[in-house]
Design a protein around this motif. Structure first.
Motif, short mmCIF file in Angstrom:
data_model
loop_
_atom_site.label_atom_id
_atom_site.label_comp_id
_atom_site.label_asym_id
_atom_site.label_seq_id
_atom_site.Cartn_x
_atom_site.Cartn_y
_atom_site.Cartn_z
N PRO A 126 -94.34 88.99 -26.64
CA PRO A 126 -95.07 87.75 -26.36
C PRO A 126 -95.81 87.19 -27.57
O PRO A 126 -95.87 85.97 -27.75
N GLN A 131 -93.09 85.79 -29.81
CA GLN A 131 -92.14 84.97 -29.07
C GLN A 131 -90.70 85.28 -29.51
O GLN A 131 -89.95 84.40 -29.94
N GLN A 134 -93.05 83.57 -37.24
CA GLN A 134 -93.15 84.91 -36.66
C GLN A 134 -93.67 85.92 -37.68
O GLN A 134 -94.45 86.80 -37.34
#
Length: 159
Positions: A71, A74, A130
């Protein structure tokens, strides 16, 4: 790279401590074994044998790590599978290193090298956004007190 090592080391230490405490019946010492003897009583308890403590399966460890990473970063399905595979291999390698009959310093060096390699493999799979989140997670894991303080400051500032 050092941050990833710290994250993996913290996670590995957490799970190894958990299995150590579970082995001896929790925080109360040898309560798990002693209570069995009392329940069996007398001579019947003399024939019992102690089973080896159950190790936490690698898959369980990886799934707990992935519960945090997925989470936060993602991750898409392909990234999730690839990262889980990298972590599985890394944890297996850590276990092999820990079983080697070498000095503690050499074990630490090998685990640091493994951690850096694992970190670079994971980063290759991530987008730039990320990677930034991943780095922030590593910083939080490295300095948990600072991250909690920042969160408290952010919530008090917004009020």
């Amino acid at each position: 790279m050092k941050n990833k090592f710290t994250l993996i080391l913290i996670i590995a230490l957490f799970f190894s401590c958990t299995s150590i405490f579970a082995q001896y019946g929790g925080y109360g010492g040898y309560g798990g074994y002693g209570s069995r003897m009392g329940a069996m009583g007398g001579m019947g308890g003399m024939n019992q044998h102690h089973d080896k403590p159950k190790e936490i399966p690698i898959e369980v460890t990886v799934s707990k790590i992935m519960e945090q990473l997925k989470p936060e970063l993602q991750l898409d399905a392909l990234q999730e599978i690839a990262v889980a595979n990298i972590l599985t291999e890394s944890i297996k390698s850590q276990g092999a290193i820990m079983k080697q009959e070498i000095s503690q310093d050499d074990k630490i060096k090998e685990i640091q090298t493994l951690s850096e390699l694992t970190d670079s493999k994971i980063k290759q799979l991530l987008t730039q956004t990320q990677k930034e989140k991943y780095k922030a997670m590593q910083e939080d894991a490295k300095n948990p007190k600072k991250s909690k303080k920042k969160k408290k400051d952010a919530t008090t500032d917004s009020n």
